[in-house]
Design an enzyme around this catalytic site. Structure first.
Site, mmCIF file in Angstrom:
data_model
loop_
_atom_site.group_PDB
_atom_site.id
_atom_site.type_symbol
_atom_site.label_atom_id
_atom_site.label_comp_id
_atom_site.label_asym_id
_atom_site.label_seq_id
_atom_site.Cartn_x
_atom_site.Cartn_y
_atom_site.Cartn_z
ATOM 1 N N CYS A 46 -41.641 -47.410 -54.566
ATOM 2 C CA CYS A 46 -41.922 -48.534 -55.464
ATOM 3 C C CYS A 46 -42.419 -48.056 -56.823
ATOM 4 C CB CYS A 46 -42.948 -49.462 -54.817
ATOM 5 S SG CYS A 46 -43.513 -50.771 -55.899
ATOM 6 N N CYS A 51 -39.301 -50.319 -57.621
ATOM 7 C CA CYS A 51 -39.682 -51.577 -58.274
ATOM 8 C C CYS A 51 -40.193 -51.409 -59.710
ATOM 9 C CB CYS A 51 -40.788 -52.278 -57.478
ATOM 10 S SG CYS A 51 -40.682 -52.063 -55.702
ATOM 11 N N LYS A 54 -37.756 -49.774 -62.283
ATOM 12 C CA LYS A 54 -36.652 -50.743 -62.380
ATOM 13 C C LYS A 54 -37.049 -51.920 -63.271
ATOM 14 C CE LYS A 54 -36.708 -54.088 -59.955
ATOM 15 N NZ LYS A 54 -36.305 -54.156 -58.575
ATOM 16 N N TYR A 184 -29.049 -55.340 -53.494
ATOM 17 C CA TYR A 184 -30.135 -55.451 -54.477
ATOM 18 C C TYR A 184 -30.000 -54.397 -55.579
ATOM 19 C CZ TYR A 184 -33.440 -58.405 -51.708
ATOM 20 O OH TYR A 184 -34.092 -59.403 -51.041
ATOM 21 N N GLU A 188 -28.829 -54.973 -59.472
ATOM 22 C CA GLU A 188 -29.877 -54.828 -60.490
ATOM 23 C C GLU A 188 -29.506 -53.744 -61.488
ATOM 24 O OE1 GLU A 188 -33.513 -54.151 -58.282
ATOM 25 O OE2 GLU A 188 -33.894 -56.303 -58.084
ATOM 26 N N HIS A 446 -42.892 -80.176 -68.256
ATOM 27 C CA HIS A 446 -41.767 -80.405 -69.145
ATOM 28 C C HIS A 446 -42.022 -79.817 -70.524
ATOM 29 C CE1 HIS A 446 -38.152 -82.434 -70.469
ATOM 30 N NE2 HIS A 446 -38.814 -82.860 -71.535
ATOM 31 N N GLU A 451 -39.235 -77.469 -63.360
ATOM 32 C CA GLU A 451 -39.393 -78.903 -63.050
ATOM 33 C C GLU A 451 -38.176 -79.452 -62.299
ATOM 34 O OE1 GLU A 451 -39.442 -81.735 -66.339
ATOM 35 O OE2 GLU A 451 -38.361 -80.308 -67.598
HETATM 36 P P1 NDP Z 1 -28.635 -53.287 -49.686
HETATM 37 O O1 NDP Z 1 -28.547 -53.262 -48.221
HETATM 38 O O2 NDP Z 1 -29.251 -54.435 -50.379
HETATM 39 O O3 NDP Z 1 -27.150 -53.124 -50.274
HETATM 40 C C1 NDP Z 1 -26.319 -52.077 -49.902
HETATM 41 C C2 NDP Z 1 -24.944 -52.318 -50.462
HETATM 42 O O4 NDP Z 1 -24.122 -51.190 -50.188
HETATM 43 C C3 NDP Z 1 -24.256 -53.514 -49.839
HETATM 44 O O5 NDP Z 1 -23.462 -54.134 -50.816
HETATM 45 C C4 NDP Z 1 -23.413 -52.875 -48.750
HETATM 46 O O6 NDP Z 1 -22.260 -53.601 -48.430
HETATM 47 C C5 NDP Z 1 -22.997 -51.593 -49.418
HETATM 48 N N1 NDP Z 1 -22.704 -50.531 -48.461
HETATM 49 C C6 NDP Z 1 -23.445 -50.152 -47.386
HETATM 50 N N2 NDP Z 1 -22.852 -49.129 -46.747
HETATM 51 C C7 NDP Z 1 -21.742 -48.846 -47.428
HETATM 52 C C8 NDP Z 1 -20.697 -47.884 -47.243
HETATM 53 N N3 NDP Z 1 -20.720 -47.014 -46.237
HETATM 54 N N4 NDP Z 1 -19.693 -47.872 -48.138
HETATM 55 C C9 NDP Z 1 -19.657 -48.764 -49.148
HETATM 56 N N5 NDP Z 1 -20.605 -49.679 -49.377
HETATM 57 C C10 NDP Z 1 -21.635 -49.726 -48.518
HETATM 58 O O7 NDP Z 1 -29.308 -51.907 -50.063
HETATM 59 P P2 NDP Z 1 -29.896 -51.366 -51.438
HETATM 60 O O8 NDP Z 1 -29.741 -49.907 -51.356
HETATM 61 O O9 NDP Z 1 -29.341 -52.093 -52.587
HETATM 62 O O10 NDP Z 1 -31.435 -51.714 -51.310
HETATM 63 C C11 NDP Z 1 -32.162 -51.346 -50.136
HETATM 64 C C12 NDP Z 1 -33.247 -52.335 -49.854
HETATM 65 O O11 NDP Z 1 -34.302 -52.147 -50.767
HETATM 66 C C13 NDP Z 1 -32.840 -53.799 -50.027
HETATM 67 O O12 NDP Z 1 -32.216 -54.311 -48.898
HETATM 68 C C14 NDP Z 1 -34.156 -54.454 -50.314
HETATM 69 O O13 NDP Z 1 -34.794 -54.755 -49.097
HETATM 70 C C15 NDP Z 1 -34.910 -53.374 -51.058
HETATM 71 N N6 NDP Z 1 -34.884 -53.637 -52.507
HETATM 72 C C16 NDP Z 1 -35.503 -54.749 -52.971
HETATM 73 C C17 NDP Z 1 -35.494 -55.037 -54.317
HETATM 74 C C18 NDP Z 1 -36.172 -56.262 -54.802
HETATM 75 O O14 NDP Z 1 -36.980 -56.820 -54.076
HETATM 76 N N7 NDP Z 1 -35.879 -56.728 -56.015
HETATM 77 C C19 NDP Z 1 -34.829 -54.164 -55.282
HETATM 78 C C20 NDP Z 1 -34.200 -53.034 -54.681
HETATM 79 C C21 NDP Z 1 -34.237 -52.788 -53.346
HETATM 80 P P3 NDP Z 1 -22.239 -54.738 -47.294
HETATM 81 O O15 NDP Z 1 -23.013 -55.884 -47.829
HETATM 82 O O16 NDP Z 1 -20.799 -55.028 -47.155
HETATM 83 O O17 NDP Z 1 -22.857 -54.134 -46.084
#
Ligand code: NDP
Length: 462
Positions: A46, A51, A54, A184, A188, A446, A451
């Site tokens: 984080c 976080c 980012k 995510y 982002e 407002h 709202e």
């Molecule tokens: P996510 O699980 O959110 O997203 C992973 C992405 O990669 C998905 O689109 C997934 O596709 C794709 N993917 C997974 N495996 C493969 C593969 N083998 N080949 C191709 N594409 C693949 O993970 P992130 O890494 O983005 O983030 C991890 C976690 O960290 C999040 O789930 C969240 O909990 C946390 N986070 C929170 C944030 C916030 O609160 N703002 C910001 C950043 C991270 P598919 O959907 O098809 O599986």
């Protein structure tokens, strides 16, 4: 062995991220003898590569939109603004160092080990310091809070891809960035680097980005990202990356080859368990490779606990903090005058800091419909007031999902400016079980976008 007196510590924590540090502080505050080992800088993902940096880069990127929007309000900029990437990186690094220091200071009263820890048995930790020396500590309980690490799938040229660990400190600003993954981090980073001035292509393997979010919000945000200049390629994944002099050529599964200066693999994260020695102790893992824990965060091996991303329930900092406090209350009792915390995973709000951001809490429309539940959907889509003059075509979408039987608001979703700030407040109402009638009885502020959530009168669909 019996009783805590034979142990050096009542709680030994491995990992100085959000969950580990909170458990250490709270444990020490209850008078427990606590130690914490961390092999890198304090604060974990984080603070160092998640976080916080980012959000800093997201703020930086928002200026680009503001410079643009300001023209509609009569501002004339003497020259086209340009990003000084080095200055941004330096400012970020300075702030992160300040936070690293704060985290160190929070650990007053906690024995601190700088080094990589592994378990020799269920009560013995060995810590290898950077100079190669090792120390052993005996603990009544061991807490694994080692977080997660980016996962990069196998493809040719995989080593040429970077992850979210690298992106904040790239030596040169990537003029062209290819992002793989539509979760995510992928969304982002695509938004942020687009705002900072890169030409961004986002390749996602499925049919729409942000799987798991409300479908309408997903479609809306995809359209907004595209309107801001992000090129989204659906049903597309990296097949191969080739280095051609200074340029990366990325072959995609949709048949296209895209040129990029950097390729970010944002394809999920995995629990960080390497080298901890858990296999030898027989600590059970889930199918996803996370540590399996019971409702008290204890693993299959008595005395070994785990919280946060390494448990993989919800990879969010505030969840790790809450899990840490729940565990400390269970182990050492609640703070004076307080009742012990109980971990509740319902109605956890979260935000995706895209431009515009998403805020969400409760069920998506699709989840709410499952099982044939009768629901009402309220929605409002509009151009926010700020953009009536700015010239931006950005639109906001807000949605409420209401359970017919109880009138309770069971889902709240928004894609638009300040979505995180707005959703946090409404999450309290949802946690308290607020009904649509109570939303309606609340007076709006407002003019604001928020709202809309208390003035949605017409049912969009049932
Ligand atoms: P996510 O699980 O959110 O997203 C992973 C992405 O990669 C998905 O689109 C997934 O596709 C794709 N993917 C997974 N495996 C493969 C593969 N083998 N080949 C191709 N594409 C693949 O993970 P992130 O890494 O983005 O983030 C991890 C976690 O960290 C999040 O789930 C969240 O909990 C946390 N986070 C929170 C944030 C916030 O609160 N703002 C910001 C950043 C991270 P598919 O959907 O098809 O599986």
């Amino acid at each position: 062995m019996n009783g805590s007196t034979v142990f050096d510590y009542e709680l030994f924590i491995i990992g100085g991220g959000s969950g580990g540090v909170r458990a250490a502080r709270r444990g020490a505050a209850r008078g427990a003898r606590v130690a914490l080992a961390e092999c890198a800088r304090m604060g974990g993902t984080c603070v160092n590569v998640g976080c916080i940096p980012k959000k800093i880069y997201s703020y930086a990127a928002h200026y680009a939109e503001s410079f643009q929007d300001a023209r509609g309000y009569g501002w004339r900029l003497p020259q086209a603004p340009a990003l000084d990437w080095e200055a941004l990186k330096t400012a970020r690094a300075k702030e992160i160092s300040r936070l690293n220091g704060i985290y160190e200071n929070l650990l007053a009263g906690v024995a601190r080990f700088a080094g990589r820890a592994r378990l020799l048995d269920a009560h013995t930790v060995e810590i290898a310091a950077p100079d190669g020396s090792t120390t052993q500590a005996r603990a009544q309980r061991i807490l694994i809070a080692t977080g997660g690490t980016p996962f990069v799938p196998d493809f040719e040229g995989r080593e040429l891809a970077i992850t979210s660990n690298d992106i904040f400190d790239l030596p040169t600003f990537p003029r062209r960035l290819l992002v793989a993954g539509g979760g995510y981090i992928g969304c982002e980073m695509a938004s942020i680097f687009n705002g900072l001035g890169a030409q961004v292509t986002l390749a996602y393997r499925g049919e729409q980005i942000l799987r798991g979010f409300d479908d309408e919000i997903r479609a809306h945000i995809a359209a907004q990202l595209q309107a801001h200049g992000v090129s989204i390629r659906l049903h597309s994944d990296i097949v191969k990356i080739m280095q051609k002099e200074n340029v990366l050529q990325v072959q995609l599964s949709d048949g296209e080859t895209v040129e990029a200066d950097a390729v970010l693999s944002a394809t999920g994260r995995r629990p960080n368990l390497d080298g901890l020695g858990l296999e030898q102790l027989g600590v059970k893992l889930t199918k996803g490779g996370a540590i399996e824990v019971d409702e008290h965060f204890e693993s299959s091996v008595s005395g070994i606990y785990a919280i946060g991303d390494v448990v993989g329930r919800k990879a969010l900092t505030p969840v790790a903090l809450a899990e840490a406090m729940t565990l400390v209350d269970a182990l050492f009792g609640a703070a004076e005058g307080k009742t012990p915390r109980h971990m509740d995973y319902d109605n956890i709000p979260s935000a995706v800091f895209t431009h515009p951001p998403i805020g969400t809490v409760g069920l998506t429309e699709e989840q709410a419909r499952k099982g044939g539940r009768a629901i009402r959907v309220y929605r409002s889509e509009f151009r926010p007031l700020v953009h009536t003059i700015s010239g931006s075509s950005e639109r906001t979408l807000m949605k409420l999902i209401v359970d017919d039987a109880t009138d309770r608001v069971i889902g709240l979703h928004m894609a638009g400016p300040d979505a995180a700030e707005i959703t946090q407040g409404f999450a309290v109402a949802m946690k308290a079980g607020a009904t649509k009638a109570q939303f309606d009885a609340t007076i709006g502020i407002h003019p604001s976008s928020a709202e809309e959530f208390v003035t949605m009168r017409d049912v969009a669909r049932r």
